[in-house]
Design an enzyme around this catalytic site. Structure first.
Site, PDB file in Angstrom:
ATOM      1  N   GLY A  12       0.718  -1.408  -0.059  1.00  0.00           N
ATOM      2  CA  GLY A  12       0.173   0.238   0.111  1.00  0.00           C
ATOM      3  C   GLY A  12       0.991   1.177   0.079  1.00  0.00           C
ATOM      4  O   GLY A  12       0.680   2.216   0.798  1.00  0.00           O
ATOM      5  N   ASN A  66      -2.591  -7.916  -4.424  1.00  0.00           N
ATOM      6  CA  ASN A  66      -3.476  -7.636  -3.450  1.00  0.00           C
ATOM      7  C   ASN A  66      -3.021  -8.500  -2.339  1.00  0.00           C
ATOM      8  O   ASN A  66      -2.743  -9.921  -2.150  1.00  0.00           O
ATOM      9  CB  ASN A  66      -4.764  -8.597  -4.032  1.00  0.00           C
ATOM     10  CG  ASN A  66      -5.861  -8.521  -2.683  1.00  0.00           C
ATOM     11  OD1 ASN A  66      -5.520  -7.952  -1.447  1.00  0.00           O
ATOM     12  ND2 ASN A  66      -6.731  -9.010  -2.975  1.00  0.00           N
ATOM     13  N   ASN A  93       1.961  -2.130   5.269  1.00  0.00           N
ATOM     14  CA  ASN A  93       1.340  -0.886   5.543  1.00  0.00           C
ATOM     15  C   ASN A  93      -0.164  -0.916   5.159  1.00  0.00           C
ATOM     16  O   ASN A  93      -0.905  -0.251   5.501  1.00  0.00           O
ATOM     17  CB  ASN A  93       2.004   0.197   4.942  1.00  0.00           C
ATOM     18  CG  ASN A  93       1.207   1.419   4.867  1.00  0.00           C
ATOM     19  OD1 ASN A  93       1.043   2.166   5.748  1.00  0.00           O
ATOM     20  ND2 ASN A  93       0.537   1.582   3.658  1.00  0.00           N
ATOM     21  N   SER A 145      -2.159  -0.147  14.978  1.00  0.00           N
ATOM     22  CA  SER A 145      -2.966   1.137  15.275  1.00  0.00           C
ATOM     23  C   SER A 145      -3.005   1.221  16.582  1.00  0.00           C
ATOM     24  O   SER A 145      -3.300   0.255  17.206  1.00  0.00           O
ATOM     25  CB  SER A 145      -4.327   1.110  14.363  1.00  0.00           C
ATOM     26  OG  SER A 145      -5.514   2.114  14.975  1.00  0.00           O
ATOM     27  N   TYR A 158     -11.855  -3.762  12.749  1.00  0.00           N
ATOM     28  CA  TYR A 158     -10.351  -3.090  12.508  1.00  0.00           C
ATOM     29  C   TYR A 158      -9.406  -3.021  13.756  1.00  0.00           C
ATOM     30  O   TYR A 158      -8.371  -3.541  13.698  1.00  0.00           O
ATOM     31  CB  TYR A 158     -10.604  -1.547  12.362  1.00  0.00           C
ATOM     32  CG  TYR A 158      -9.376  -0.630  11.880  1.00  0.00           C
ATOM     33  CD1 TYR A 158      -8.674  -0.950  10.942  1.00  0.00           C
ATOM     34  CD2 TYR A 158      -8.812   0.422  12.984  1.00  0.00           C
ATOM     35  CE1 TYR A 158      -7.693  -0.057  10.560  1.00  0.00           C
ATOM     36  CE2 TYR A 158      -7.667   0.916  12.849  1.00  0.00           C
ATOM     37  CZ  TYR A 158      -7.449   0.878  11.559  1.00  0.00           C
ATOM     38  OH  TYR A 158      -5.957   1.414  10.974  1.00  0.00           O
ATOM     39  N   ALA A 160      -9.686  -5.643  15.924  1.00  0.00           N
ATOM     40  CA  ALA A 160      -9.327  -7.011  16.002  1.00  0.00           C
ATOM     41  C   ALA A 160      -8.281  -7.238  15.146  1.00  0.00           C
ATOM     42  O   ALA A 160      -7.220  -7.907  15.367  1.00  0.00           O
ATOM     43  CB  ALA A 160     -10.439  -8.005  15.719  1.00  0.00           C
ATOM     44  N   ILE A 191      -3.800  10.081  11.854  1.00  0.00           N
ATOM     45  CA  ILE A 191      -2.965  10.650  10.944  1.00  0.00           C
ATOM     46  C   ILE A 191      -3.872  11.171   9.756  1.00  0.00           C
ATOM     47  O   ILE A 191      -4.913  10.577   9.165  1.00  0.00           O
ATOM     48  CB  ILE A 191      -2.151   9.637  10.213  1.00  0.00           C
ATOM     49  CG1 ILE A 191      -1.214   8.809  11.676  1.00  0.00           C
ATOM     50  CG2 ILE A 191      -1.048  10.031   9.280  1.00  0.00           C
ATOM     51  CD1 ILE A 191      -0.703   9.663  12.624  1.00  0.00           C
TER      52      ILE A 191
HETATM   53  P1  NAP Z   1      -4.923   5.031   3.001  1.00  0.00           P
HETATM   54  O1  NAP Z   1      -4.478   6.457   2.585  1.00  0.00           O
HETATM   55  O2  NAP Z   1      -6.298   4.484   3.044  1.00  0.00           O
HETATM   56  O3  NAP Z   1      -3.814   3.965   2.244  1.00  0.00           O
HETATM   57  C1  NAP Z   1      -4.190   2.628   2.234  1.00  0.00           C
HETATM   58  C2  NAP Z   1      -3.321   1.978   1.431  1.00  0.00           C
HETATM   59  O4  NAP Z   1      -3.499   0.543   1.477  1.00  0.00           O
HETATM   60  C3  NAP Z   1      -3.374   2.520   0.141  1.00  0.00           C
HETATM   61  O5  NAP Z   1      -2.231   2.260  -0.664  1.00  0.00           O
HETATM   62  C4  NAP Z   1      -4.180   1.086  -0.556  1.00  0.00           C
HETATM   63  O6  NAP Z   1      -3.719   0.889  -2.001  1.00  0.00           O
HETATM   64  C5  NAP Z   1      -3.617   0.103   0.375  1.00  0.00           C
HETATM   65  N1  NAP Z   1      -4.359  -1.339   0.189  1.00  0.00           N
HETATM   66  C6  NAP Z   1      -5.657  -1.357   0.443  1.00  0.00           C
HETATM   67  N2  NAP Z   1      -6.032  -2.653   0.467  1.00  0.00           N
HETATM   68  C7  NAP Z   1      -4.894  -3.354  -0.206  1.00  0.00           C
HETATM   69  C8  NAP Z   1      -4.704  -4.805  -0.590  1.00  0.00           C
HETATM   70  N3  NAP Z   1      -5.699  -5.511  -0.543  1.00  0.00           N
HETATM   71  N4  NAP Z   1      -3.462  -5.075  -1.146  1.00  0.00           N
HETATM   72  C9  NAP Z   1      -2.626  -4.134  -1.355  1.00  0.00           C
HETATM   73  N5  NAP Z   1      -2.957  -2.783  -0.997  1.00  0.00           N
HETATM   74  C10 NAP Z   1      -3.915  -2.342  -0.373  1.00  0.00           C
HETATM   75  O7  NAP Z   1      -4.635   4.562   4.395  1.00  0.00           O
HETATM   76  P2  NAP Z   1      -3.639   5.169   5.442  1.00  0.00           P
HETATM   77  O8  NAP Z   1      -4.057   6.214   6.486  1.00  0.00           O
HETATM   78  O9  NAP Z   1      -1.978   5.636   4.725  1.00  0.00           O
HETATM   79  O10 NAP Z   1      -3.111   3.923   6.160  1.00  0.00           O
HETATM   80  C11 NAP Z   1      -2.027   3.282   5.958  1.00  0.00           C
HETATM   81  C12 NAP Z   1      -1.713   2.195   7.136  1.00  0.00           C
HETATM   82  O11 NAP Z   1      -1.687   2.832   8.271  1.00  0.00           O
HETATM   83  C13 NAP Z   1      -3.020   1.116   7.456  1.00  0.00           C
HETATM   84  O12 NAP Z   1      -2.753  -0.119   7.709  1.00  0.00           O
HETATM   85  C14 NAP Z   1      -3.859   1.630   8.229  1.00  0.00           C
HETATM   86  O13 NAP Z   1      -4.872   0.813   9.009  1.00  0.00           O
HETATM   87  C15 NAP Z   1      -2.857   2.433   9.548  1.00  0.00           C
HETATM   88  N6  NAP Z   1      -3.464   3.284   9.985  1.00  0.00           N
HETATM   89  C16 NAP Z   1      -3.803   4.671   9.862  1.00  0.00           C
HETATM   90  C17 NAP Z   1      -4.277   5.266  10.461  1.00  0.00           C
HETATM   91  C18 NAP Z   1      -4.849   6.955  10.104  1.00  0.00           C
HETATM   92  O14 NAP Z   1      -5.247   7.604  10.893  1.00  0.00           O
HETATM   93  N7  NAP Z   1      -4.683   7.080   9.031  1.00  0.00           N
HETATM   94  C19 NAP Z   1      -4.158   5.237  11.922  1.00  0.00           C
HETATM   95  C20 NAP Z   1      -3.647   4.130  12.229  1.00  0.00           C
HETATM   96  C21 NAP Z   1      -3.152   3.083  11.548  1.00  0.00           C
HETATM   97  P3  NAP Z   1      -4.480   1.552  -3.117  1.00  0.00           P
HETATM   98  O15 NAP Z   1      -3.999   3.057  -3.104  1.00  0.00           O
HETATM   99  O16 NAP Z   1      -3.816   0.867  -4.261  1.00  0.00           O
HETATM  100  O17 NAP Z   1      -5.619   1.535  -2.700  1.00  0.00           O
END
Ligand code: NAP
Length: 251
Positions: A12, A66, A93, A145, A158, A160, A191
């Site tokens: 991701g 994926n 990620n 997270s 999420y 879990a 974030i």
């Molecule tokens: P985001 O902007 O929604 O990005 C998520 C990324 O995951 C995207 O690049 C997406 O790819 C990729 N993805 C989703 N499903 C996938 C799959 N099946 N195979 C490969 N790639 C996949 O989210 P983010 O905020 O940057 O989050 C990144 C990580 O941080 C996640 O694990 C999230 O749970 C964690 N996190 C985020 C926050 C927050 O507040 N933002 C807080 C705690 C933890 P595409 O671009 O190709 O769709």
């Protein structure tokens, strides 16, 4: 430039926190496989990022796949090894949310989140670790997270999945400690990315009141810690889950 000649896969990696991590690693001289899923817009985003990295003098390429599919995850890891000759760093990620209260949560919402977040992490670890064991070197960072530590209304799936990632991290760290492979997790708070952009203003204000540092985090706040954990400066750290959350969770 502590990661010169090192090779990483960031799942991701084309936007949000993953993109910031890709830049952080490139900034330390690392060669990076930027994973995206196979939808037109995602491919464009990943290819744009790769072009920018190459223009800046870095080395990167886009890897389709994926993470929830074991054969696609395995193919991704093999593509990185075929392209750069090895894989030293895996950053799990990729993640999704399907938020709703448990009473309204459909089985598909539960399965989708567990499949991408938890099984995706398992799939990528399983493939990458085979190479890391042979190399006698590896760094794995799993993006969990604070929700996996403290829970959150509307996120049983999420929460879990992220708590599962923390347990996986501890067990794998113990399995691989004798192989010179470090496994850690980072637990971001809230974030500023696409994942949080749909939060209504009132929810955002309420959130900020619960954050001692009084702001949402930036993707770079998370990326800096990942950059440290994959460096040799963090060689004596394994099995840990470190929050990057403005002080929301204090141990
Ligand atoms: P985001 O902007 O929604 O990005 C998520 C990324 O995951 C995207 O690049 C997406 O790819 C990729 N993805 C989703 N499903 C996938 C799959 N099946 N195979 C490969 N790639 C996949 O989210 P983010 O905020 O940057 O989050 C990144 C990580 O941080 C996640 O694990 C999230 O749970 C964690 N996190 C985020 C926050 C927050 O507040 N933002 C807080 C705690 C933890 P595409 O671009 O190709 O769709």
């Amino acid at each position: 430039m502590g990661l010169v000649d090192r090779v990483a896969l960031v799942t991701g990696g084309s936007r949000g926190i993953g993109k910031a991590i890709a830049w952080e690693l490139v900034g330390q001289g690392c060669q990076v496989g930027v994973n995206y899923i196979d939808f037109d817009q995602n491919k464009e985003q990943a290819e744009e990022l790769v072009a920018e990295i190459i223009q800046s003098g870095g080395k990167a390429f886009a890897v389709k796949g994926n993470v929830a599919d074991p054969s696609e995850a395995d193919a991704m890891v093999h593509q990185v090894v075929n392209h750069f000759g090895r894989i030293d760093i895996l950053v799990n990620n990729a993640g999704i949310t399907r938020d709703t209260l448990l009473v309204r949560m459909k089985e598909e919402d539960w399965d989708a989140v567990i499949d991408v977040n938890l099984k995706g992490t398992f799939n990528c670890c399983k493939s990458a670790v085979k190479f890391m064991i042979k190399q006698k070197y590896g760094k794995i960072v799993n993006i969990a997270s604070v929700v996996g530590l403290m829970g959150n209304v509307g996120q049983v799936n999420y929460g879990a999945s992220k708590a599962g990632i923390i347990g996986l991290t501890k067990s794998l760290a113990r399995e691989l400690a004798g192989r010179n492979i470090n496994v850690n997790a980072v637990a971001p708070g809230f974030i500023e990315t696409k994942m949080t952009e749909s939060l209504p203003e009132s929810a955002r204000e309420n959130l900020v009141r619960q954050i001692p540092l009084q702001r949402l985090g930036k993707p770079e706040d998370v990326a800096h810690l990942v950059g440290f954990l994959v460096s040799d400066k963090a060689a004596y750290i394994t099995g840990q889950t470190i929050p990057v959350d403005g002080g929301m969770v204090m141990n």
